[in-house]
Design an enzyme around this catalytic site. Structure first.
Site, PDB file in Angstrom:
ATOM      1  N   LEU A 137      38.384  43.730  30.702  1.00 11.54           N
ATOM      2  CA  LEU A 137      37.995  43.504  32.094  1.00 11.54           C
ATOM      3  C   LEU A 137      39.159  42.779  32.762  1.00 11.54           C
ATOM      4  CD1 LEU A 137      34.314  42.206  31.714  1.00 11.54           C
ATOM      5  CD2 LEU A 137      35.057  44.520  32.268  1.00 11.54           C
ATOM      6  N   ASP A 138      39.391  43.075  34.025  1.00 10.85           N
ATOM      7  CA  ASP A 138      40.430  42.357  34.759  1.00 10.85           C
ATOM      8  C   ASP A 138      40.122  40.858  34.764  1.00 10.85           C
ATOM      9  OD1 ASP A 138      41.653  44.760  35.330  1.00 10.85           O
ATOM     10  OD2 ASP A 138      40.737  44.951  37.313  1.00 10.85           O
ATOM     11  N   LYS A 139      41.160  40.068  34.946  1.00 13.27           N
ATOM     12  CA  LYS A 139      41.014  38.610  34.947  1.00 13.27           C
ATOM     13  C   LYS A 139      39.861  38.144  35.824  1.00 13.27           C
ATOM     14  CE  LYS A 139      43.421  34.497  36.666  1.00 13.27           C
ATOM     15  NZ  LYS A 139      44.632  34.006  37.373  1.00 13.27           N
ATOM     16  N   THR A 141      37.344  39.957  37.113  1.00  8.84           N
ATOM     17  CA  THR A 141      36.090  40.705  36.997  1.00  8.84           C
ATOM     18  C   THR A 141      35.215  39.994  35.987  1.00  8.84           C
ATOM     19  OG1 THR A 141      37.148  42.814  37.519  1.00  8.84           O
ATOM     20  CG2 THR A 141      35.059  42.924  36.351  1.00  8.84           C
ATOM     21  N   ARG A 236      38.483  49.714  41.273  1.00  7.81           N
ATOM     22  CA  ARG A 236      39.155  49.159  42.439  1.00  7.81           C
ATOM     23  C   ARG A 236      39.986  50.225  43.152  1.00  7.81           C
ATOM     24  NH1 ARG A 236      42.201  44.267  39.702  1.00  7.81           N
ATOM     25  NH2 ARG A 236      42.860  43.846  41.858  1.00  7.81           N
TER      26      ARG A 236
END
Length: 321
Positions: A137-139, A141, A236
């Protein structure tokens, strides 16, 4: 310290006259073909007590002996960082990742990551690729992540991801009031104008995102999203591509578009939201050992709930005509 593996298998009739590496994948299914080929090359997986080549043929009743070292996969350090554990057994660790929590060590984030935390929680993960992490997961998210605790689990989860058997659903708050659900089927690759970003490009890898409406909120929309693929920044990029970027996404959204009727408090909530409004809500998979279908669902974090409450209150506030 390296971990020792010692296993034996006998070739059955139905696998006779096939390549050693193909047979090994069937008989030692906990390990990837690439790993088994490396062990064959190193002489740690032998045929009838002797070193062999991956392409060598095997025959019924041949004996395969695996005596291998599981090397420590990285030089990452274990750190005592609290984890929000949703589920854990001998095969799986499921966590709820908070905002601002980087998943994997990288330049600028060598410490304080999910990897550092899980190595403290489960030191044996040092022997697994990427410390058992099979998806990121992105930082910024939030939400649910699964981590493998054994090579068997790692192999199974990677396979489920590649075959699209693992189900991943997200919730987001996007700009603009959407009129209905749909699907974005557009390839994603590096942005040719900015290599730090991803973009919809014809040369990219296939990427499919499904979305459906949950509610409309004063010029914004609360949506549920389901991934068929797992490209970097996929949600995104896809939502920005259809002109409904995520609130707070400074990389892909630009300045937020605010409706004229939005109250001051709601405007501030949107403008000050500190991250992309994206949450990994639900994860479904097949248990690597039992084969049982398992599913977990995590409530939206407090910051997204507060943002939506401000937008709902703005909707309910009488507007001066």
């Amino acid at each position: 310290m390296n971990k020792q593996i010692s296993e034996t298998a006998v070739v059955p009739n139905e696998l006779a006259a096939q390549r050693l590496d193909r047979v090994a994948v069937r008989l030692f299914s906990d390990y990837s073909r690439a790993r088994l080929q490396e062990w064959i090359r190193q002489g740690q997986l032998t045929l009838n007590g002797k070193p062999a080549r991956s392409k060598d043929k095997v025959f019924a009743n041949d004996k395969l002996q695996l005596d291998a070292d599981l090397q420590i996969e990285g030089d990452w350090q274990a750190e005592e960082i609290p984890l929000d554990v949703v589920f854990e057994d001998e095969s799986l660790l499921v966590i709820n990742k908070g905002p601002g929590f980087v998943v994997h060590p990288a330049p600028g984030h060598a410490q304080g990551t999910v990897v550092n935390a899980v190595l403290h929680h489960c030191p044996e993960l040092q022997h697994l690729p990427r410390a058992g992490i099979v998806h990121r997961l992105d930082k910024d998210t939030t939400g649910i992540m699964v981590i493998a605790k054994s090579l068997q689990a790692h192999q199974s989860l990677v396979s489920q991801l590649q075959s699209r058997q693992m189900g991943r659903e997200y919730e987001a708050i996007v700009q603009g009031e959407m009129t209905g659900g749909g699907k974005v089927n557009e390839p994603i690759g590096r942005d040719p104008k900015n290599r730090q970003k991803m973009a919809v490009v014809s040369s990219g890898k296939p990427a499919v995102t499904h979305y459906r409406l949950i509610s409309r909120l004063s010029g914004f929309t609360h949506v549920r999203l389901k991934l068929e693929t797992g490209r970097t920044h996929q949600i995104r990029v896809h939502m920005a591509h259809i002109r409904h970027p995520l609130i707070g996404d400074v990389t892909y959204a630009g300045r937020p578009r605010l409706s004229k009727g939005l109250t001051g408090q709601a405007r501030e909530a949107v403008n000050q939201f500190p991250r992309q409004a994206l949450h990994a809500k639900k994860l479904t998979l097949e248990h690597p050992v039992t084969g049982q279908q398992m599913s977990w669902e995590i409530d939206l974090p407090a910051d997204m709930c507060e943002l939506m409450n401000n937008l709902r209150e703005s909707d309910a506030t009488p507007k001066v005509l």
